[in-house]
Design a protein around this motif. Sequence first.
Motif, mmCIF file in Angstrom:
data_model
loop_
_atom_site.group_PDB
_atom_site.id
_atom_site.type_symbol
_atom_site.label_atom_id
_atom_site.label_comp_id
_atom_site.label_asym_id
_atom_site.label_seq_id
_atom_site.Cartn_x
_atom_site.Cartn_y
_atom_site.Cartn_z
ATOM 1 N N TYR B 43 55.505 -78.302 -13.664
ATOM 2 C CA TYR B 43 55.602 -78.994 -12.369
ATOM 3 C C TYR B 43 56.317 -78.126 -11.342
ATOM 4 O O TYR B 43 55.890 -77.998 -10.206
ATOM 5 N N PHE B 44 57.423 -77.511 -11.783
ATOM 6 C CA PHE B 44 58.181 -76.673 -10.847
ATOM 7 C C PHE B 44 57.317 -75.524 -10.356
ATOM 8 O O PHE B 44 57.274 -75.212 -9.165
ATOM 9 N N VAL B 45 56.587 -74.906 -11.281
ATOM 10 C CA VAL B 45 55.777 -73.750 -10.914
ATOM 11 C C VAL B 45 54.642 -74.177 -9.983
ATOM 12 O O VAL B 45 54.460 -73.619 -8.894
ATOM 13 N N ILE B 46 53.897 -75.216 -10.406
ATOM 14 C CA ILE B 46 52.684 -75.559 -9.672
ATOM 15 C C ILE B 46 52.987 -76.279 -8.358
ATOM 16 O O ILE B 46 52.601 -75.851 -7.283
ATOM 17 N N PHE B 47 53.738 -77.386 -8.480
ATOM 18 C CA PHE B 47 53.981 -78.167 -7.256
ATOM 19 C C PHE B 47 55.048 -77.529 -6.388
ATOM 20 O O PHE B 47 54.917 -77.455 -5.170
ATOM 21 N N GLY B 48 56.104 -77.056 -7.029
ATOM 22 C CA GLY B 48 57.213 -76.489 -6.258
ATOM 23 C C GLY B 48 56.847 -75.151 -5.661
ATOM 24 O O GLY B 48 56.784 -74.988 -4.449
ATOM 25 N N LYS B 49 56.536 -74.190 -6.533
ATOM 26 C CA LYS B 49 56.345 -72.813 -6.053
ATOM 27 C C LYS B 49 55.001 -72.623 -5.355
ATOM 28 O O LYS B 49 54.939 -72.252 -4.196
ATOM 29 N N LEU B 50 53.900 -72.902 -6.096
ATOM 30 C CA LEU B 50 52.588 -72.565 -5.560
ATOM 31 C C LEU B 50 52.185 -73.461 -4.399
ATOM 32 O O LEU B 50 51.910 -73.001 -3.299
#
Lengths: 306, 261
Positions: B43-50
């Motif tokens: 979630y952090f990678v996809i929603f947060g970062k990307l």
Amino acid sequence: MQALRIRQLAKTYGNGVEALKGIDLDVEEGDFFALLGPNGAGKSTTIGIIASLVNKSAGSVQVFGHDLVEDLALAKTCLGLVPQEFNFSVFETPLQIVVNQAGFYGMPRREALVRAEEVLNTLSLWDKRNVQSRTLSGGMKRRLMIARALMHRPRLLILDEPTAGVDIEVRRSMWEFLRGLNAQGTTIILTTHYLEEAESLCRNIAIIDKGLIVENTSMKALLATLDRETFVLDVRHLNGLPEILDGFPLRRVDEHTLEVEISRERNLNQLFGLLSERGVEVMSMRNKANRLEELFLSLTEKKSAA
Amino acid sequence: MPTPSLRQLNWIAFQSILVKEITRFTRIWAQTLLPPAITMTLYFVIFGKLIGSQIGDMGGHNYMAYIVPGIIMMSVIQNAYANVVSSFFSAKFQRFVEELLVSPVSNNTILLGYLGGGVTRGVLVGLIVSLISLFFIRIPIAHPWLVFLVVVLTSTLFSLGGFINAVYAKKFDDISIVPTFILTPLTYLGGVFYSISLLPEFWRGLALANPILYMVNAFRYGFLGVSDIDVGVAIGMILGFIAVLYAVSLHLLKRGIGLRS
Ligand SMILES: Nc1ncnc2c1ncn2[C@@H]1O[C@H](COP(=O)(O)OP(=O)(O)OP(=O)(O)O)[C@@H](O)[C@H]1O
Ligand SMILES: [Mg+2]
């Protein structure tokens, strides 16, 4: 002091099965008591109610004078239960199981660990204390449940068919163990299908059938009512014996096997005398059924005759 | 053994249940502690970062900072619930709940013991996810005690939910119905990923009926100092829900629903 006092206990399950139809039962402190009955008689239901696992429909139960309704927690502290079916977590180890159990009775952990070593040793499970209990054999699982029930030193121990599926050797050592426990003052109630077990262990006995107590007496008195026994004889040759030999009904099973019913008024000497007169050699002999079965037969026959 | 008073007995019994519960979820850590760590990292990678980098601010904060509290809360909710529902259902299914029913432990103690297990797992997973979030962003904590309070209260509430679910569950399928069809949708609609001020009037009104919204917002307030709703109201609501579900659970235990025939 009475260890157990049951009055007019009745249970109708949700599906309408009337498992208990109003039973009275008294067990004195220090007794070794057998509760016998055929499958579905209501033994486990009775025990379930005493142990708060089944809700009763009517009646009352007291354990060492503590009523299950008014004094539930006190009644429970007096009671140790070894149920008919395995009911421990199969992923926990024997040590975890018994130590937690002690905790449920208020025994501090340190004390529980000491007690656990004692109890698991007594039941020859100490070597297995750290394996997942699903890897234990059937007999070990039964012993684990006994160990668990003993952790808090209950005054009344109830065992629901503790020796079902246990080999003879282990069964005998369990008997020895229970006898010792009883001698030290623990009141014991057990259910079993083996009369031999009840006979060798118990002083008093109640027989339950279809939710009713049909007999409640001392073991001695009960065995005295056993008025006939059937024996199976292995013989060398039958030598054309009659159907009834001087009042002994004989049944030919095959060329070498004979069944004889012997009532209380007669004795084996008479039979053997008659057989040797006719040149029948008896090679070996055994009871046909266990004596409990005969007892049931005679009890039910008496009922249907009445 | 000298007979302990009932109060002592229940205190020791509570500790025993708690130890048993913690031992259980740490023994099967690959099913209990690892999955939330992996999912929430995604979630952090996809929603947060990307995706977040394309979004800009939300509620006056960087999008990553905005969703971190929501994602932590989501994992707390799921894990507190899952712990009690599966643990208590297993106890019923394998029948070792009878160990407790036969013993003199009070119903309150049984309930508190299981809640203790659920809360411990909820807090632990919350902590793990928080630590993971540090790899992505450092967000200040405006009100640390509030953060802690909300985590504990939320895991208590969902542990209770899991308990009630387990009482009624008859087969393994029954313990995943509520999480799948109620919990997950409510969590996603509970403002984890967006501020409800983005919603049209009608939907905003509806969102306010979702209890999870209050928890997520109270929690986010603890970090960022921003919230869609009044924090006092949120805490009050959580407490109210806890009181109701606790009473229901205790009643079910007393009656032996699903436990005694
Ligand atoms: N949970 C239950 N729901 C409905 N009926 C039940 C339940 N448990 C037992 N019964 C019924 O109640 C009756 C008494 O059962 P119980 O288990 O007490 O017998 P038992 O004497 O222990 O028999 P066994 O020797 O086979 O263990 C049986 O007819 C049984 O089918
Ligand atoms: Mg039975």
